[in-house]
Scaffold this active site. Structure first.
Site, short mmCIF file in Angstrom:
data_model
loop_
_atom_site.label_atom_id
_atom_site.label_comp_id
_atom_site.label_asym_id
_atom_site.label_seq_id
_atom_site.Cartn_x
_atom_site.Cartn_y
_atom_site.Cartn_z
N THR A 28 0.83 -1.21 0.00
CA THR A 28 0.00 0.00 0.00
C THR A 28 0.86 1.26 0.00
OG1 THR A 28 -1.53 -1.28 1.36
CG2 THR A 28 -2.05 1.03 1.07
N SER A 123 6.48 3.61 8.26
CA SER A 123 5.34 4.35 8.80
C SER A 123 5.05 4.01 10.27
CB SER A 123 4.12 4.09 7.92
OG SER A 123 3.05 4.88 8.32
N HIS A 124 3.90 3.43 10.53
CA HIS A 124 3.45 3.17 11.90
C HIS A 124 3.89 1.81 12.42
CE1 HIS A 124 0.71 1.90 8.82
NE2 HIS A 124 0.36 0.91 9.61
N LYS A 136 10.00 4.11 0.64
CA LYS A 136 8.88 4.64 -0.14
C LYS A 136 9.45 5.53 -1.24
CE LYS A 136 6.63 6.78 3.22
NZ LYS A 136 5.48 7.50 3.78
N ASP A 287 2.18 9.44 13.77
CA ASP A 287 2.82 8.13 13.65
C ASP A 287 4.31 8.25 13.34
OD1 ASP A 287 2.66 8.96 11.00
OD2 ASP A 287 2.41 6.91 10.26
N ASP A 289 6.29 8.23 10.74
CA ASP A 289 6.81 9.16 9.73
C ASP A 289 5.99 10.44 9.63
OD1 ASP A 289 4.66 7.72 8.69
OD2 ASP A 289 5.34 7.99 6.63
N ASP A 291 2.75 11.19 9.06
CA ASP A 291 1.63 11.50 8.18
C ASP A 291 0.27 11.18 8.80
OD1 ASP A 291 2.00 8.78 7.97
OD2 ASP A 291 2.16 8.73 5.78
N ARG A 292 0.25 10.40 9.88
CA ARG A 292 -1.03 10.09 10.53
C ARG A 292 -1.28 10.99 11.72
NH1 ARG A 292 -2.13 3.63 10.64
NH2 ARG A 292 -1.88 3.32 8.41
N SER A 375 -7.89 5.49 8.42
CA SER A 375 -6.71 5.02 9.14
C SER A 375 -5.89 6.21 9.68
CB SER A 375 -5.86 4.16 8.22
OG SER A 375 -5.64 4.84 7.00
N LYS A 386 -0.64 12.53 3.24
CA LYS A 386 -1.41 12.92 4.40
C LYS A 386 -0.45 13.60 5.37
CE LYS A 386 -1.27 8.13 5.98
NZ LYS A 386 -1.49 7.05 5.02
N ARG A 506 -8.95 -6.70 7.73
CA ARG A 506 -9.59 -5.51 8.29
C ARG A 506 -11.08 -5.57 7.98
NH1 ARG A 506 -5.09 -2.99 9.66
NH2 ARG A 506 -3.44 -2.45 8.16
C1 G1P Z 1 -2.95 1.04 5.85
C2 G1P Z 1 -4.22 1.85 5.91
C3 G1P Z 1 -4.35 2.72 4.69
C4 G1P Z 1 -3.11 3.59 4.55
C5 G1P Z 1 -1.85 2.74 4.60
C6 G1P Z 1 -0.59 3.59 4.64
O1 G1P Z 1 -2.96 0.22 4.70
O2 G1P Z 1 -5.35 1.01 6.06
O3 G1P Z 1 -5.51 3.51 4.78
O4 G1P Z 1 -3.13 4.30 3.36
O5 G1P Z 1 -1.87 1.92 5.76
O6 G1P Z 1 -0.56 4.42 5.75
P1 G1P Z 1 -3.38 -1.33 4.73
O7 G1P Z 1 -2.52 -2.00 5.76
O8 G1P Z 1 -4.82 -1.36 5.19
O9 G1P Z 1 -3.20 -1.81 3.34
ZN ZN Z 2 2.76 6.94 8.25
#
Ligand code: G1P
Ligand code: ZN
Length: 553
Positions: A28, A123-124, A136, A287, A289, A291-292, A375, A386, A506
């Protein structure tokens, strides 16, 4: 400004790969794997080589480089600098210690006319030797690389037999300055300054400052990740919040053992402060990086889907958006709360697949101003990612303007637009086989479900979501199973594209109550019949063996 002349030999090497890697398919958001996988010899280099062979404009171009400071960040920057030089990049802009948030990187790409960025982040996800690492790629508009570019990078990794790298001295990036590797310039900047400047052009800082000086104590949790330095400069230095407002503000390689995901589970310390304590009027976290974002008021958690709706409904409070919004967009699993606001405002609302990259064309073509995901992601056309701290400032600006608490603002919002009860249930680390079995079984059942009753309602539509981009007409299919009910409620199932351990299922649950209905239920109660029914229809507990989800948001 220090100056370090080119003293090393800068000899170029072509390193042969004995085998190419077959597991470098970006998910993603970028290539995300365990740190140990990234530590395999040539693993990082293979992916970076594929980026440099694929990203347009590398030779002679400007590249932005940095990351969230997790374990491996500094070493990866060193490798990437030497590979960038070997590929003829003219200049790399990086930051002191390589600390650069994702939205700040997006801003730099745009303001410095770069060909894109390489952002080192998972990221998170947790960090450290036992955590995850990620790479990325962003393009020249500042946003995540398109589907087609990531596909090209992936196919390149599969057939790669060598990569190019320069030998060089260790490149120091611990202070601002300009350095050279062969003919490539490395410009090390303060990563915070440009970004703060961007925010100053969007918000009325004076108004936020007077709110914070007027008995409105706030707490911000950087979760030991990238936003600490940005948040300290913003809240404590510029907006007059007291010292200590920013908690866990020093970026640590393993995030202090925490999971840098701003939600009620992983940012529990902050959530408890706001939901159980009395000391703070407002709380927020970002988070790994940056962006959240998570927004909390005293005794009040703001669901991210509602957050997007509230920001859209109150755009007139923010100088940059006071002339109105062009349109809005949300990812498919995000609740329809913003749709109702858009209808009221008379603007378009687009529904895109999960992942920020799908907002890029809509933002670039001027169809939308704001967008968001359930998210904990919210953003606007100021960058192409974001943006966590932007969302926090937006909230503070609205509160300063309305002179009310978070809780009051939410109640006023629901009393006008109705409430979309919403929750996401995550089932983490289930076996890939079981997850795929569950998913394909439900997918095959979908046609037969239409017209059937579900939680006392009727299923009006069921499909696997596909998206046609309104700008370039590209089609993205297989984006999640949707069960839509005749009263506007929805249940959606997706398999995560960012997890690194097994599969994550999910389940997204949404039920609408009009402004005259009961607006004060607990979401899990309001959704309980949907929860029970989807468990039965999709055989979630039966097939996963999990009685309850790992994370409930
Ligand atoms: C998750 C979130 C999605 C977000 C992505 C990157 O992806 O659900 O909305 O864009 O992290 O931060 P997922 O693990 O669901 O594919
Ligand atoms: Zn992030």
């Amino acid at each position: 400004m220090s100056f370090q002349p080119n003293t090393s030999q800068n000899k170029e090497y072509k390193i042969r790969l004995e085998k190419s890697f077959t597991d470098q398919k970006p998910g993603t958001s970028g290539l995300r794997k365990s740190t140990r996988q990234f530590q395999q010899t040539h693993y990082l280099e293979s992916f970076i080589e594929s980026i440099f062979r694929t990203l347009p404009g590398v030779k002679g171009g400007i590249l932005v480089l940095g990351g969230d400071g997790r374990f491996g960040n500094r070493k990866a920057i060193d490798v990437i600098l030497r590979m960038a030089a070997a590929h003829g990049v003219s200049k790399v802009i990086t930051t002191v210690d390589g600390i650069l948030s994702t939205p700040a990187a997006s801003n730099l790409i745009r303001s410095r006319n770069a060909i894109g960025a390489i952002i080192l982040s998972a990221s998170h996800n947790s960090g450290g030797v036992n955590g995850d690492f990620g790479v990325k790629v962003n393009g020249p508009n500042g946003g995540p690389a398109s589907e087609s570019l990531t596909d090209e990078i992936y196919s390149c990794t599969k057939n790669l037999d060598e990569y190019k790298i320069l030998e060089s001295q260790n490149i120091r990036i611990d202070s601002i300055g300009k350095y050279f590797i062969s003919s490539m310039t490395v410009e090390v900047i303060d990563g915070v300054e440009d970004y703060i400047h961007l925010l100053q052009n969007i918000f009325d800082f004076d108004q936020i400052r007077s709110l914070l000086n007027n008995n409105f104590p706030i707490a911000f949790d950087a979760l030991n990740a990238v936003t600490g330095p940005y948040a300290k400069r913003l809240f404590e230095d510029l907006l007059g919040a007291s010292k200590g407002t920013v908690r866990n503000g020093k970026p640590l390689e393993d995030f202090g053992g925490c999971h840098p995901d701003p939600n009620l589970t992983y940012a529990k310390e902050l959530a408890d402060l706001l939901l159980l304590g009395e000391a703070y009027a407002f709380g927020a976290a970002c988070d790994g990086d940056g962006d959240r974002n998570m927004i909390l008021g005293k005794g009040c958690f703001v669901n991210p889907s509602d957050s997007l709706a509230v920001l859209a409904a109150n755009a007139e409070c923010v100088p940059a958006y006071s002339n109105g919004l062009l349109g809005v967009a949300r990812s498919m699993p995000t609740s329809s709360a913003v749709d109702v606001v858009a209808k009221d405002l008379g603007i378009n609302c687009y529904e895109t697949p999960t992942g920020w990259k799908f907002f890029g064309n809509l933002l670039d073509s001027g169809q939308i101003t704001l967008c968001g995901e359930e998210s904990f992601g919210t953003g606007s056309n100021h960058v192409r990612e974001k943006d966590g701290l932007w969302a926090v400032l937006y909230w503070l600006q609205v509160l300063a303007n309305k002179q009310c608490s978070v809780e009051k603002l939410m109640l006023a919002h629901w009393s006008k637009y109705g409430r979309h009860y919403y929750s996401r249930h995550d089932y983490e680390a289930i076996s890939i086989e079981k997850a795929n079995g569950l998913y394909t079984r439900l997918e095959s059942l979908l046609p037969s479900l239409v017209g059937e009753s579900f939680a006392g309602r009727l299923i009006s539509h069921a499909d696997n979501f596909a998206y046609t981009d309104p700008v370039d007409n590209s089609i993205t299919s297989n984006q999640g199973l949707r069960i839509l009910l005749n009263d506007g409620s929805r249940v959606i199932l997706r398999l995560s594209g960012t997890g690194t351990k097994g599969a994550t299922l999910r389940v997204y649950l949404e039920s609408y109550v009009s402004s005259k209905g009961n607006l004060n239920q607990h979401p899990q109660e309001a959704l309980s019949d949907l929860i029970d029914n989807i468990d039965y229809v999709a055989e979630i507990s039966k097939r996963t063996g999990m009685k309850v989800p790992t994370v409930i948001t």
